[in-house]
Write a protein that holds these residues in place. Structure first.
Motif, PDB file in Angstrom:
ATOM      1  N   SER A 124       0.715  -1.436  -0.046  1.00  0.00           N
ATOM      2  CA  SER A 124       0.062  -0.116  -0.151  1.00  0.00           C
ATOM      3  C   SER A 124       0.755   1.319   0.063  1.00  0.00           C
ATOM      4  O   SER A 124       0.351   2.456   0.259  1.00  0.00           O
ATOM      5  N   GLU A 125       2.329   0.933  -0.289  1.00  0.00           N
ATOM      6  CA  GLU A 125       3.190   2.183  -0.682  1.00  0.00           C
ATOM      7  C   GLU A 125       3.554   2.907   0.899  1.00  0.00           C
ATOM      8  O   GLU A 125       3.879   4.280   0.863  1.00  0.00           O
ATOM      9  N   GLN A 126       2.880   2.524   1.921  1.00  0.00           N
ATOM     10  CA  GLN A 126       3.239   3.071   2.968  1.00  0.00           C
ATOM     11  C   GLN A 126       4.780   3.169   3.435  1.00  0.00           C
ATOM     12  O   GLN A 126       5.310   3.873   4.056  1.00  0.00           O
ATOM     13  N   ASP A 128       7.108   3.355   1.232  1.00  0.00           N
ATOM     14  CA  ASP A 128       7.827   4.297   0.088  1.00  0.00           C
ATOM     15  C   ASP A 128       7.393   5.730   0.934  1.00  0.00           C
ATOM     16  O   ASP A 128       8.408   6.578   0.800  1.00  0.00           O
ATOM     17  N   ALA A 129       6.091   5.561   1.416  1.00  0.00           N
ATOM     18  CA  ALA A 129       5.848   6.940   2.177  1.00  0.00           C
ATOM     19  C   ALA A 129       6.851   7.423   3.340  1.00  0.00           C
ATOM     20  O   ALA A 129       7.103   8.545   3.396  1.00  0.00           O
ATOM     21  N   LEU A 130       6.970   6.532   3.818  1.00  0.00           N
ATOM     22  CA  LEU A 130       8.058   6.634   5.042  1.00  0.00           C
ATOM     23  C   LEU A 130       9.539   7.355   4.638  1.00  0.00           C
ATOM     24  O   LEU A 130       9.844   8.191   5.187  1.00  0.00           O
ATOM     25  N   TRP A 131       9.813   6.912   3.545  1.00  0.00           N
ATOM     26  CA  TRP A 131      10.944   7.407   2.787  1.00  0.00           C
ATOM     27  C   TRP A 131      10.866   8.839   2.588  1.00  0.00           C
ATOM     28  O   TRP A 131      11.690   9.756   2.701  1.00  0.00           O
ATOM     29  N   THR A 132       9.700   9.204   1.696  1.00  0.00           N
ATOM     30  CA  THR A 132       9.230  10.630   1.416  1.00  0.00           C
ATOM     31  C   THR A 132       9.069  11.345   2.717  1.00  0.00           C
ATOM     32  O   THR A 132       9.201  12.609   2.555  1.00  0.00           O
ATOM     33  N   LEU A 133       8.870  10.738   3.800  1.00  0.00           N
ATOM     34  CA  LEU A 133       8.671  11.664   5.207  1.00  0.00           C
ATOM     35  C   LEU A 133       9.920  11.566   5.816  1.00  0.00           C
ATOM     36  O   LEU A 133      10.257  11.646   7.040  1.00  0.00           O
ATOM     37  N   SER A 134      11.171  11.491   5.520  1.00  0.00           N
ATOM     38  CA  SER A 134      12.306  11.731   6.013  1.00  0.00           C
ATOM     39  C   SER A 134      12.683  10.608   6.929  1.00  0.00           C
ATOM     40  O   SER A 134      13.300  11.001   7.979  1.00  0.00           O
ATOM     41  N   THR A 135      12.013   9.611   6.630  1.00  0.00           N
ATOM     42  CA  THR A 135      12.171   8.437   7.638  1.00  0.00           C
ATOM     43  C   THR A 135      12.834   7.119   7.285  1.00  0.00           C
ATOM     44  O   THR A 135      12.280   6.725   6.271  1.00  0.00           O
ATOM     45  N   ASP A 136      13.732   6.512   7.763  1.00  0.00           N
ATOM     46  CA  ASP A 136      14.357   5.357   7.275  1.00  0.00           C
ATOM     47  C   ASP A 136      13.423   4.127   7.597  1.00  0.00           C
ATOM     48  O   ASP A 136      13.247   3.828   8.969  1.00  0.00           O
ATOM     49  N   ARG A 139      15.050   1.522  10.024  1.00  0.00           N
ATOM     50  CA  ARG A 139      14.995   2.018  11.401  1.00  0.00           C
ATOM     51  C   ARG A 139      13.804   2.050  11.876  1.00  0.00           C
ATOM     52  O   ARG A 139      13.610   1.563  13.241  1.00  0.00           O
ATOM     53  N   TYR A 140      12.731   2.576  11.299  1.00  0.00           N
ATOM     54  CA  TYR A 140      11.397   2.623  11.922  1.00  0.00           C
ATOM     55  C   TYR A 140      10.498   1.438  12.113  1.00  0.00           C
ATOM     56  O   TYR A 140       9.849   1.193  13.241  1.00  0.00           O
TER      57      TYR A 140
ATOM     58  N   LEU B  63      13.160   6.124  -4.765  1.00  0.00           N
ATOM     59  CA  LEU B  63      12.668   4.708  -4.309  1.00  0.00           C
ATOM     60  C   LEU B  63      13.028   3.672  -5.314  1.00  0.00           C
ATOM     61  O   LEU B  63      12.941   2.560  -5.050  1.00  0.00           O
ATOM     62  N   LEU B  87      17.976  11.321   3.638  1.00  0.00           N
ATOM     63  CA  LEU B  87      16.642  11.562   4.103  1.00  0.00           C
ATOM     64  C   LEU B  87      16.317  12.833   4.635  1.00  0.00           C
ATOM     65  O   LEU B  87      15.306  13.510   4.799  1.00  0.00           O
ATOM     66  N   MET B  90      14.988  15.059   2.108  1.00  0.00           N
ATOM     67  CA  MET B  90      13.740  14.752   1.572  1.00  0.00           C
ATOM     68  C   MET B  90      12.666  15.700   2.248  1.00  0.00           C
ATOM     69  O   MET B  90      11.485  15.843   1.899  1.00  0.00           O
ATOM     70  N   VAL B  95       4.827  14.560  -0.628  1.00  0.00           N
ATOM     71  CA  VAL B  95       4.266  13.471  -1.637  1.00  0.00           C
ATOM     72  C   VAL B  95       2.905  12.927  -1.518  1.00  0.00           C
ATOM     73  O   VAL B  95       2.609  12.638  -0.427  1.00  0.00           O
ATOM     74  N   PHE B  97       0.608  10.159  -2.362  1.00  0.00           N
ATOM     75  CA  PHE B  97       0.692   8.853  -3.093  1.00  0.00           C
ATOM     76  C   PHE B  97      -1.057   8.540  -3.858  1.00  0.00           C
ATOM     77  O   PHE B  97      -1.901   9.068  -3.245  1.00  0.00           O
ATOM     78  N   ALA B 101      -1.507   6.346   1.029  1.00  0.00           N
ATOM     79  CA  ALA B 101      -0.526   5.555   1.917  1.00  0.00           C
ATOM     80  C   ALA B 101      -0.415   6.224   3.254  1.00  0.00           C
ATOM     81  O   ALA B 101       0.424   6.469   3.671  1.00  0.00           O
ATOM     82  N   PHE B 103      -0.663   5.792   7.198  1.00  0.00           N
ATOM     83  CA  PHE B 103      -0.278   4.882   8.379  1.00  0.00           C
ATOM     84  C   PHE B 103      -1.236   4.406   8.859  1.00  0.00           C
ATOM     85  O   PHE B 103      -1.997   5.180   9.805  1.00  0.00           O
ATOM     86  N   VAL B 115       6.341  14.272   9.766  1.00  0.00           N
ATOM     87  CA  VAL B 115       7.484  14.993   9.662  1.00  0.00           C
ATOM     88  C   VAL B 115       7.859  15.932  10.903  1.00  0.00           C
ATOM     89  O   VAL B 115       9.154  15.859  11.451  1.00  0.00           O
ATOM     90  N   ARG B 118       9.045  13.949  13.681  1.00  0.00           N
ATOM     91  CA  ARG B 118      10.322  13.509  13.689  1.00  0.00           C
ATOM     92  C   ARG B 118      11.380  14.715  13.643  1.00  0.00           C
ATOM     93  O   ARG B 118      12.553  14.259  13.958  1.00  0.00           O
ATOM     94  N   ARG B 162      -0.719  15.687   4.785  1.00  0.00           N
ATOM     95  CA  ARG B 162       0.560  15.175   5.153  1.00  0.00           C
ATOM     96  C   ARG B 162       1.762  15.844   4.289  1.00  0.00           C
ATOM     97  O   ARG B 162       2.709  16.000   4.705  1.00  0.00           O
TER      98      ARG B 162
END
Lengths: 256, 271
Positions: A124-126, A128-136, A139-140, B63, B87, B90, B95, B97, B101, B103, B115, B118, B162
């Motif tokens: 569901s691309e979540q 991928d979304a983490l990457w785009t939200l500056s989160t590895d 790690r997460y 990605l 990161l 970023m 984005v 989606f 997407a 959570f 963000v 974070r 978001r």
């Protein structure tokens, strides 16, 4: 020709699948050296792996201890060595049955949950979304789960050992008329610390296997809902098989 | 244009793609893509399903790694950076989606303020900021709802909240109108336009909807057979005489792009 191609495809698929686990393990090890470590998420996962697995684990342990006492009695009764039941129950629980059975239970309960959760997030691309939200995402999502499985497994095994031995005590004393004092003495007299430590060490290794295999299956999952289902099945099967193989290797290494 | 030659050139755009190639199992999906997106521009990439738009989108976002070529954002190639720096950068990107997407395990406000949290913002402040942005997208009072309780249109708007909550410079939209009714499509289009005008952001959108192209784009690129087939300003769209482009914007099954289906009067087997 077709036969060779089929073998080639199978080898390629196996190599791909086996490559996922070391790949993710490498990513986890590299990232563990530096913060952030997401402590609240680790605690949340510890609760999920440890506390929520307790009923399943304890129920398994108590019945295993009880069955072990009953079966041992049948055998030892034939040559009048019933007093050794306590030793057999405690040694078996601590060295083998505790870590292996808890490992298999946790692989079924927690491994499936890790793979399904991460797999659903992948499709569901979540992730991928983490990457785009500056989160590895490693790690997460991955590190808290792997650490939780690694840390909680020895604690679960410790409790399972105690409950399993208690199950054996109940059957031996109340159903098989053993002397309670002799039973308790025999439970501990022949034990060595290595019996306990080896079981806890095995549990930690099994926890790491469950965490890594299940997270890798979910994290690299592809192919929509069907893919998530397959990843979940593979996570449980591979974790369970790996636990049994690792158990033999560790036993041979520790007690050589 | 070869990537080796172009990588030495100072990119003109805030997003610059130079000779990008990507293949899957020997099938070329992106073939020598060159594209510059200027600061403040709204650029829409259109193309048939399977043309490689989503792969392009994922390559730009880091990605997927392209097989060859360079993708520069703000003049930097992010693929060569260590993960932590990538990161960090970023945070200039937001984005939306296709499926939003969101959570599932977090309430709406924590999704929106992800963000900010974070970045170390405290809970009450982050929640307040999330509530403001949610109100801006027309969703007040849903802070504590879970994503599973929302409709498709609401999810898209939460996804948009978001994407903009941390005030990015560049916003990527992946099929923002997919699966929405006409009214909700118009709501999302209006929000995108308002956002573009008020925040002066650069936008890159992957879309099928020609209505969105006409209302929201400054420039349009058409991706066809893995290449940028046409690139033009919005006001040139209707004056294009290219048969493939015309077939796409008119949404006709008959034309140079051929499809095979049983009982078809239109197309013959694609060659």
């Amino acid at each position: 020709m077709y036969f060779l191609e089929a073998i080639g495809d199978a080898v390629q698929r196996l190599a791909y699948a086996l490559g996922l686990y070391p790949l993710l393990a490498g990513k986890v090890i590299v990232r563990l050296r530096k913060p952030p470590w997401f402590f609240p998420l680790i605690i949340e996962q510890c609760e999920m792996v440890g506390v929520q697995s307790l009923p399943v684990v304890l129920l398994t342990a108590v019945f295993t201890g009880m069955v072990l006492a009953l079966q041992s009695w049948v055998a030892f009764h034939r040559f009048g060595a019933e007093s050794m039941i306590a030793t057999i129950v405690s040694l078996s629980m601590l060295r083998e049955l505790g870590p292996v059975l808890v490992g298999l239970m946790v692989a079924g309960r927690v491994g499936a949950s890790f793979a399904a959760e991460l797999g659903a997030m992948r499709v569901s691309e979540q992730i991928d979304a983490l990457w785009t939200l500056s989160t590895d995402p490693v790690r997460y999502l991955v590190i808290p789960r792997v650490l939780a499985a690694m840390l909680m497994m020895p604690l679960l095994v410790l409790l399972a050992d105690a409950i399993g031995m208690a199950g054996g005590y109940v059957i031996s004393v109340y159903a098989l008329d053993q002397n309670p004092h002799t039973y308790i003495t025999n439970s501990y007299d022949y034990l060595e610390l290595i019996d306990l430590y080896s079981g806890l060490f095995k549990a930690m290794v099994f926890g790491t296997i469950i965490g890594l295999v299940s997270c890798a299956e979910g994290y690299y999952c592809a192919g929509g809902a069907g893919g998530v289902g397959k990843a979940t099945t593979r996570a449980v099967v591979v974790s369970a098989m790996s636990i049994l193989i690792a158990d033999y290797i560790l036993t041979a290494w520790i007690f050589k | 244009m070869s990537p080796e030659k172009t990588s030495a050139k100072q990119p003109a755009g805030i997003i610059s793609l130079q000779g990008v190639h990507k293949s899957f199992k020997g099938r070329k999906v992106l073939d020598n893509i060159n594209m510059d997106i200027m600061p403040g521009e709204s650029h829409i990439v259109i193309g048939l399903s399977g043309a490689g738009k989503s792969v392009l989108f994922k390559c730009i976002l880091g990605l997927l790694r392209p097989d060859r070529g360079a993708i520069l954002i703000n003049g930097e190639e992010w693929f060569t950076l260590p993960i932590e720096e990538k990161l960090q950068r970023m945070s200039c990107v937001g984005v939306l989606f296709q499926g939003a997407a969101l959570f599932d395990s977090l309430p709406v406000w924590e999704n929106v303020a992800f963000v900010l949290r974070r970045q170390g913002m405290n809970k009450p402040e982050a929640r307040e900021r999330a509530a403001e942005v949610l109100e801006w997208v027309g969703l007040p009072d849903i802070c504590d709802k879970m994503p599973a309780e929302l409709s498709g249109g609401m999810k898209k708007r939460v996804g948009m909240a978001r994407a903009i909550c941390h005030r990015p410079d560049i916003i990527f939209y992946d099929e923002p109108l997919a699966g929405l009714d006409p009214v909700m499509s118009d709501v999302i289009t209006t929000l995108m336009k308002r956002l573009h005008e008020r925040m002066n952001v650069t936008s890159l959108t992957i879309a099928h909807s020609m209505k969105l192209v006409r209302e929201f784009s400054d420039r349009v690129s058409m991706l066809y057979e893995g290449r940028i087939y046409q690139q033009m300003a919005r006001h040139d769209i209707d004056s294009s005489h290219d048969p493939v482009f015309k077939q796409f914007i008119e949404g006709r099954a008959d034309g140079p792009i051929q499809f095979t289906f049983s009982g078809s009067d239109h197309g013959k087997e694609a060659t």
